[in-house]
Structure formats: C-alpha cells, structure tokens
Enzyme design. Sequence first.
Site, PDB file in Angstrom:
ATOM      1  N   SER A  39      31.891-103.704 -33.994  1.00 18.66           N
ATOM      2  CA  SER A  39      33.333-103.449 -33.883  1.00 18.66           C
ATOM      3  C   SER A  39      34.176-104.368 -34.758  1.00 18.66           C
ATOM      4  CB  SER A  39      33.788-103.577 -32.428  1.00 18.66           C
ATOM      5  OG  SER A  39      33.700-104.912 -31.991  1.00 18.66           O
ATOM      6  N   LYS A  62      37.356-109.928 -30.512  1.00 15.60           N
ATOM      7  CA  LYS A  62      38.295-109.011 -31.167  1.00 15.60           C
ATOM      8  C   LYS A  62      39.358-109.826 -31.905  1.00 15.60           C
ATOM      9  CE  LYS A  62      36.483-105.360 -29.045  1.00 15.60           C
ATOM     10  NZ  LYS A  62      35.655-104.356 -29.751  1.00 15.60           N
TER      11      LYS A  62
END
EC number: 3.4.21.89
Length: 237
Positions: free
Chosen positions: A48, A120
């Site tokens: 990701s 993230k």
Amino acid sequence: MTDDAPVSRRPLWRRITGSFLFQLCAAFVVFGLILSFVAKPYWVPSGSMEQTLQVGDRVLVNRLAFAGGATPHTGDIVVFDADEAWDGGARTPSNPLTAALRWIGEVTGFGPSGPHTLIKRVIAGPGQTVRCCSADGRLIVDGTPLDEPYVFQDFSFQPGTLDCTTTPVSPRCLPEVTVPKDSYLVMGDHRSNSSDGAAQCRGRTDPDPGCWRWAHSAEIVGKAVVILWPVNRWSGL
C-alpha cells in the site's frame, strides 16, 4: 615465608552486577526500554505504500517524534494501531505459535509488528478539511491542492471525461470532510491498492461521515524515519 593473610572478596553487589546473567538481563531491559520509548523497527506487510516502501522493508520508527506536544504533519509517514473500523481492527492471535511469532516480529522488526499495526502517510490533521478533486485531479486540503510526487498508480481521472462531475464519477473523487479532533486522515502512496482512511468513500460526492476511517492520536506509534533493510534500500524517509 608464606603469606597467610586472608584474600579479600568482592562485595556481593559487585559479584551480582558482574555476572553474565545479570548483564544479559540488563541488556534486555535496556533494549526493551528503547523499543518502548525511543525507537523500534517495523516490518512493511503490504504494497500500500509502494513505491516509497516495498513489501518486506524494515523501517525504523521514531517513537519520540510526536513527544512534547509535537504532532504529525501532512506528508509524514506514521505507524499506528488501527481500531475496529479498519477491517476488523486489532486482533489477538488465538494460536500460541502465531502469537509468539508476532511478539518476535514486534521486537526485531523481522516479521509481523502487531495484531493490526498499519503504516500510511498523513494527509490532514484535526480541524483540516479534505476533498477531492481539483480540476487536475489532486487532493485538496484547506482549499489548497496537494503536490504529491510520491503517489503511485492513482485512480483514473480524466477532466471532462471521468472526473467528479461526470457519470460515472471517478473513483479518485471524495466528499468533503473535516478531520475530527485527535484524528488524522492517512492514505497509502499506492492509492489504487491501499485500504486506507478514504477507501470506503471513493467515488462518492455526497457527505457521509461514516465512510471515513481515522488514525487516532493516542494510537500513533511514531514516525517512520529510515529504511533499515534491505541494505540496498537504506535511505531516509
């Protein structure tokens, strides 16, 4: 002439502190304190964050980055413990072997780093407004389009053909939202392959606060600052 004077013995405390077992235990305590309060390694489990981070990278997380009132800023890469809103949230392995492997991974960084720990990039913080998209398809934070050179394989967006005014709407589009108190909107750099804070809101233009997921201040472990492994990828973040 024989010297029969008694040989003085070291004090008990010196014999204890000088033993191998004591020094080994002390080393583990110091190591544990460093991992708990200063820095710890983290294993990147998914793609990701490509191309910034690759699957299997080990990064060093600075646990003091947000101490003393400091807060994450747009662009920071953070590690955080996800709550139940993130695909089931934190889960404790029922298998003892799996639990042991997770513990080793958390200590060493060579393996899973926690029951549901994610990495993230911060997009916006408490009180900031976020929406997508600008005329050229960029995220807008507090009215200003972001420059995000790190984004990899974003969702399709073609002005006039597939944007936020067309039918269908581009999956890059997001409804406007104000980030709640003590929360952060975080996304993956590999936007089209990231189950991130905006994943459930994509392709929507109607306000729906329930579709957003947040990284909460109390759950942020720290800021990722450097890639430790593999050696050929050593670099700062």
